[in-house]
Design a protein around this motif. Sequence first.
Motif, PDB file in Angstrom:
ATOM      1  N   ASP A  95      -3.764 -54.858 -37.892  1.00 25.84           N
ATOM      2  CA  ASP A  95      -3.141 -56.150 -37.592  1.00 25.84           C
ATOM      3  C   ASP A  95      -3.297 -57.118 -38.757  1.00 25.84           C
ATOM      4  O   ASP A  95      -2.352 -57.846 -39.105  1.00 25.84           O
ATOM      5  CB  ASP A  95      -3.759 -56.762 -36.338  1.00 25.84           C
ATOM      6  N   ASN A 153      -0.294 -58.867 -41.531  1.00 28.96           N
ATOM      7  CA  ASN A 153      -0.145 -60.258 -41.967  1.00 28.96           C
ATOM      8  C   ASN A 153      -0.251 -60.404 -43.476  1.00 28.96           C
ATOM      9  O   ASN A 153       0.506 -61.160 -44.090  1.00 28.96           O
ATOM     10  CB  ASN A 153      -1.189 -61.133 -41.277  1.00 28.96           C
ATOM     11  N   THR A 179       6.014 -53.873 -41.985  1.00 31.28           N
ATOM     12  CA  THR A 179       5.382 -53.506 -40.717  1.00 31.28           C
ATOM     13  C   THR A 179       5.740 -52.086 -40.280  1.00 31.28           C
ATOM     14  O   THR A 179       4.837 -51.306 -39.935  1.00 31.28           O
ATOM     15  CB  THR A 179       5.724 -54.530 -39.616  1.00 31.28           C
ATOM     16  N   HIS A 212       3.224 -48.874 -39.750  1.00 32.01           N
ATOM     17  CA  HIS A 212       3.023 -48.357 -38.396  1.00 32.01           C
ATOM     18  C   HIS A 212       3.989 -47.246 -37.990  1.00 32.01           C
ATOM     19  O   HIS A 212       3.724 -46.523 -37.028  1.00 32.01           O
ATOM     20  CB  HIS A 212       3.136 -49.501 -37.386  1.00 32.01           C
TER      21      HIS A 212
END
Length: 298
Positions: A113, A117, A130, A134
Amino acid sequence: MIRVKIPATSANLGAGFDCLGLAVDLYNYVDMDFCDHVVISSSDNTPVPTGKNNLIYSSAEHLFELCGKKLDGLKIIQQNNIPMTRGLGSSSACIIGGLVGANTLLGNQFSKDELVNIASEIEGHPDNTTPALHGGIVTAVLDDSKVFWVKQEVKNRLKLIAIIPDFQLSTVEARKCLPNQVSHMDARYNLSRAALFSASLLQGKFENIKVAVNDKLHQPYRMGLIKNGKEVFQKAYGLDAYGVYISGAGPTIMAMIDDDNTIFVNEMRAYLNSLGLTGWEMKELAIDNIGTTVENVK
């Protein structure tokens, strides 16, 4: 030494401007280890920056700084399978490669997480970084310097055909052609279609995709930067593509087709050749649901 494997990404997906992206099974590799100076090379002879301005290195260095640690240098070996500046997330792959590599060498000081960012801060938007981290299809929103995201795995019979022009188009240049303001009607148009895209893809309602990839915020303006782009779109739909869209900032055009569509690649290749676009490449891809991985190498 560690090896980081990072997937290419395709962002926007038509109407999901700066918020939708998915990972595909085309990969860059970054080998990384501690070193007392900067040593950067490319295993495939692709020209890359060899100093601290290298995006992999600068991303890694940023992570060290966030930990309050001084970085004297790194040994980095790049394998660059993702075409650069073509709308397939090559810069995001460098950012994620640098961050994940550095985080691994530091003993995983940051969670995934937190890396989301940090990557978005470097890239400026989260729609490529992102899903590169992932995998799957990701909806990501940047709000007050924090990324709010959802990943969903996609397991269906779709194939993605990347039609890759033989010229580069930077995101900076592609953004210059966009208007500063859009109408309320155009914003509403895109909101409905972006919502429709994710739901239709995940539920297998592929007949909706042609409508869901339609866009009024960026594709009409960027199409003029891609010679013969409109013709390629029309041909792809003529070959039974479910949906066609400009991948990221372009110039790559992505077609989503059924796994049973056996004519698309050969027919599109012949069509590109007939237009004199013999230097354009095509890559048959699938959605990567895993994202970035790390392994030890000798």
